[in-house]
Design an enzyme around this catalytic site. Structure first.
Site, PDB file in Angstrom:
ATOM      1  N   SER A  67     -37.505 -47.123  29.092  1.00  0.00           N
ATOM      2  CA  SER A  67     -36.855 -47.095  30.410  1.00  0.00           C
ATOM      3  C   SER A  67     -37.453 -48.139  31.346  1.00  0.00           C
ATOM      4  CB  SER A  67     -37.022 -45.723  31.058  1.00  0.00           C
ATOM      5  OG  SER A  67     -36.303 -44.758  30.343  1.00  0.00           O
ATOM      6  N   SER A 126     -28.245 -37.243  35.197  1.00  0.00           N
ATOM      7  CA  SER A 126     -28.581 -38.505  34.525  1.00  0.00           C
ATOM      8  C   SER A 126     -29.347 -39.469  35.434  1.00  0.00           C
ATOM      9  CB  SER A 126     -27.281 -39.169  34.061  1.00  0.00           C
ATOM     10  OG  SER A 126     -27.526 -40.518  33.753  1.00  0.00           O
ATOM     11  N   LYS A 167     -25.236 -37.576  24.281  1.00  0.00           N
ATOM     12  CA  LYS A 167     -26.148 -38.636  23.831  1.00  0.00           C
ATOM     13  C   LYS A 167     -25.501 -39.395  22.667  1.00  0.00           C
ATOM     14  CE  LYS A 167     -29.433 -37.887  26.729  1.00  0.00           C
ATOM     15  NZ  LYS A 167     -29.714 -38.910  27.727  1.00  0.00           N
ATOM     16  N   ASP A 223     -35.406 -36.598  26.045  1.00  0.00           N
ATOM     17  CA  ASP A 223     -35.325 -37.299  24.765  1.00  0.00           C
ATOM     18  C   ASP A 223     -36.163 -36.615  23.683  1.00  0.00           C
ATOM     19  OD1 ASP A 223     -33.568 -39.159  25.798  1.00  0.00           O
ATOM     20  OD2 ASP A 223     -35.155 -40.546  26.388  1.00  0.00           O
ATOM     21  N   GLN A 281     -29.877 -42.441  34.628  1.00  0.00           N
ATOM     22  CA  GLN A 281     -29.175 -43.723  34.548  1.00  0.00           C
ATOM     23  C   GLN A 281     -28.131 -43.839  35.655  1.00  0.00           C
ATOM     24  OE1 GLN A 281     -27.698 -43.866  30.532  1.00  0.00           O
ATOM     25  NE2 GLN A 281     -29.755 -43.889  29.654  1.00  0.00           N
ATOM     26  N   ARG A 301     -26.489 -33.929  20.613  1.00  0.00           N
ATOM     27  CA  ARG A 301     -27.830 -33.621  20.110  1.00  0.00           C
ATOM     28  C   ARG A 301     -28.143 -32.136  20.024  1.00  0.00           C
ATOM     29  NH1 ARG A 301     -31.425 -38.281  22.709  1.00  0.00           N
ATOM     30  NH2 ARG A 301     -30.705 -39.887  21.273  1.00  0.00           N
ATOM     31  N   ARG A 327     -33.597 -40.206  17.788  1.00  0.00           N
ATOM     32  CA  ARG A 327     -34.473 -39.086  18.206  1.00  0.00           C
ATOM     33  C   ARG A 327     -34.436 -37.951  17.182  1.00  0.00           C
ATOM     34  NH1 ARG A 327     -37.221 -41.710  22.366  1.00  0.00           N
ATOM     35  NH2 ARG A 327     -35.725 -42.591  23.792  1.00  0.00           N
ATOM     36  N   ARG A 387     -19.014 -42.842  25.159  1.00  0.00           N
ATOM     37  CA  ARG A 387     -19.913 -42.079  26.060  1.00  0.00           C
ATOM     38  C   ARG A 387     -19.465 -42.265  27.510  1.00  0.00           C
ATOM     39  NH1 ARG A 387     -25.975 -43.077  24.359  1.00  0.00           N
ATOM     40  NH2 ARG A 387     -26.262 -41.428  25.900  1.00  0.00           N
TER      41      ARG A 387
HETATM   42  C1  S3P Z   1     -32.837 -43.018  30.480  1.00  0.00           C
HETATM   43  C2  S3P Z   1     -32.392 -41.810  30.954  1.00  0.00           C
HETATM   44  C3  S3P Z   1     -32.034 -40.700  30.080  1.00  0.00           C
HETATM   45  C4  S3P Z   1     -32.689 -40.856  28.703  1.00  0.00           C
HETATM   46  C5  S3P Z   1     -32.499 -42.238  28.125  1.00  0.00           C
HETATM   47  C6  S3P Z   1     -33.083 -43.282  29.049  1.00  0.00           C
HETATM   48  C7  S3P Z   1     -33.110 -44.096  31.449  1.00  0.00           C
HETATM   49  O1  S3P Z   1     -30.629 -40.698  29.900  1.00  0.00           O
HETATM   50  O2  S3P Z   1     -32.151 -39.890  27.837  1.00  0.00           O
HETATM   51  O3  S3P Z   1     -33.139 -42.347  26.865  1.00  0.00           O
HETATM   52  O4  S3P Z   1     -33.682 -45.125  31.059  1.00  0.00           O
HETATM   53  O5  S3P Z   1     -32.767 -43.903  32.637  1.00  0.00           O
HETATM   54  P1  S3P Z   1     -29.641 -40.020  30.989  1.00  0.00           P
HETATM   55  O6  S3P Z   1     -29.759 -40.763  32.254  1.00  0.00           O
HETATM   56  O7  S3P Z   1     -28.280 -40.176  30.358  1.00  0.00           O
HETATM   57  O8  S3P Z   1     -30.081 -38.602  31.108  1.00  0.00           O
END
Ligand code: S3P
Length: 472
Positions: A40, A198, A378, A351, A200, A382, A424, A153
């Site tokens: 990340s 999320s 995911k 994760d 992200q 998962r 994972r 996704r």
């Molecule tokens: C991540 C956020 C998580 C994680 C992914 C990396 C990131 O996903 O599962 O491996 O770098 O912000 P989500 O934001 O979809 O929960």
């Protein structure tokens, strides 16, 4: 050829992981185990180089060079940056000209827009979602696409709040999915509400706002990993946070020319789990790990259940991250079961759910991992693939809409276990297999390279007998 149940993705001829499991560790435990850089933080450091205040050259030391981070490099080249380097450091520069990528077939059979850069992020949701945020903040017109799995996704988590802030983003295929064309910058200051936890999604909106210097309030259901918040605050952006709200005042930031990526706690979890499953003597240290509390759920949940896990040598790194060592001793004696009932805790181990379920299968009691509905979106579903992976060892995992019950205390057996081409799940299977006597073949296990280049070497260093073999 088998087929991944959720997305109908063909699983072809990638290599398997073959593990010779044992009841106990052969010899003494490794004293120190080094794992690669945080995925990340690596993504965010690379994307920071695209922000308007970035210097012309940005050096990123210790980046994770797994497939998910590598997916961003051609994408950055297609936007006019050069990225060079090796295991030690990546160097990002503004290039003389972009390096065009060959577009994948258009999902509806249509034409890609003329003269607009096409940017492919392969299977990395973080690369795609965060990049959409940066493009919407900088006003760069581009098409963002992904591979067949990523095209299924959700992207509306990111697109809808950005559109609410004035961005113009078109879905070129299925609504709410990739590919998208970002062709207008965020401009409308205000408040957006995210419906999913999320990180992200929150990061994409924050990166857009910081790039555009647009004051925003981001309301969110749970405080998931906060690397972007720490990073932009370290750049000088003023953020105010409360439990479910993040405010950015639109003020300045300055991207530095150097990033030092700490080791990935999600990767440290695998050698730590192997050691715990074997119950060995002595202690093992994983140094230089990102100890951001929003990432430590795997260790915290096991610690609360009775495992001997500590953090030492803590310090604050340059991008606002806590960094230090994870130290583990002994095994799982006295640990009855694990329980996750809080959304923030779930997100702090999001994760590691397959690995936690694998470990729970070796505990005597009944475990519950809840608040995990996001896991259905995911690389695979998962909750489903984790349950099927543990079941292949003879364990029992009952999936619910939002989590997993793991029935402990059952005898586990070696054999052929599906990895579902999901890194994972495959790494969790290989780690559990290390402590199950006999030979286990994790099909498609070589996909560990998505996030953990060196997984085989690291687990061997801990004492595992694991090899990568062509599928038979
Ligand atoms: C991540 C956020 C998580 C994680 C992914 C990396 C990131 O996903 O599962 O491996 O770098 O912000 P989500 O934001 O979809 O929960």
């Amino acid at each position: 050829m088998s087929v991944n149940s959720r997305f109908g993705r063909p699983v072809t001829d990638s290599a398997d992981l073959v593990v010779h499991g044992r009841d106990a560790m052969p010899g003494a435990a490794a004293r120190e185990v080094v794992v690669p850089g945080d995925k990340s933080v690596s993504h965010r450091a690379l994307l920071a180089a695209l922000l308007p205040t970035a210097p012309p050259v940005v050096t990123i030391a210790g980046a994770n060079l797994g497939g998910a981070v590598r997916a961003l490099l051609p994408a950055m080249r297609a936007l006019g940056w050069s990225v060079e380097g090796d295991r030690t450091a990546l160097v990002v520069r503004r290039a003389d000209r972009p390096v065009a990528q060959t577009p994948r077939p258009h999902p509806t059979g249509g034409r890609w827009p003329d003269g607009v850069p096409y940017v492919q992020t392969e299977g990395s949701s973080a690369a795609a979602r965060l990049l959409i945020g940066v493009l919407a903040g900088t006003g760069v017109d581009a098409v963002v696409d992904g591979d067949d799995v990523l095209r299924h996704r959700p992207m509306d988590w990111v697109v809808e709040p950005l559109v609410a802030l004035g961005a113009v983003i078109d879905h070129l295929g299925e609504p709410g999915r990739l590919p998208v064309r970002v062709r207008g910058k965020v401009w409308r200051s205000g408040s957006v509400e995210l419906l999913v936890g999320s990180a992200q999604a929150r990061s994409a909106v924050l990166l857009a706002a910081v790039a555009a210097r647009l004051p925003v309030v981001i309301k969110h259901p749970v405080r998931s990993r906060d690397h972007t918040e720490r990073m932009v605050a370290a750049f000088g952006a003023r953020l105010t946070e409360s439990a479910h709200e993040l405010r950015y005042d639109g003020g300045g930031d300055e991207v530095p020319g150097f990033f030092d990526v700490p080791a990935d706690p999600s990767l440290a979890a695998y050698p730590v789990a192997a050691r715990l499953l074997w119950s060995c003597e002595g202690e093992t240290t994983v140094p230089g790990v990102c100890l951001n509390p929003t990432r430590l759920g795997f260790f915290e949940v096991l610690r609360e259940a009775g495992a001997d896990i500590r953090y030492t040598d803590e310090r604050t790194g340059a991008t606002g991250e806590r960094v230090g060592s994870i130290v583990v001793r002994g095994g799982l004696n006295g640990v009855e079961s694990v329980r996750v009932v809080d959304a923030a805790v779930l997100h702090s181990l999001i994760d590691e759910v397959p690995l936690l379920a694998a470990v729970a299968a070796r505990l005597p009691g009944r475990s519950w991992i809840g608040c995990a509905e996001e896991l259905r979106f995911k690389e695979t579903d998962r909750l489903d693939t984790t349950a099927r992976m543990v079941t292949a060892f003879g364990g029992r995992v009952e999936p619910a809409a939002d989590g997993l019950t793991v029935v402990g205390g059952l005898p586990l057996r070696a054999g052929t276990v599906p990895g579902f081409e999901d890194h994972r799940v495959a790494m969790a299977a290989a780690t559990l297999a290390m402590a199950v006597p006999g030979t286990t073949r994790v099909t498609g296990g070589a996909c560990h390279r998505t996030s953990f280049p060196g997984f085989v070497e690291v687990q061997r260093h801990v004492g595992a007998s694991v090899t990568e073999e062509a599928r038979c």
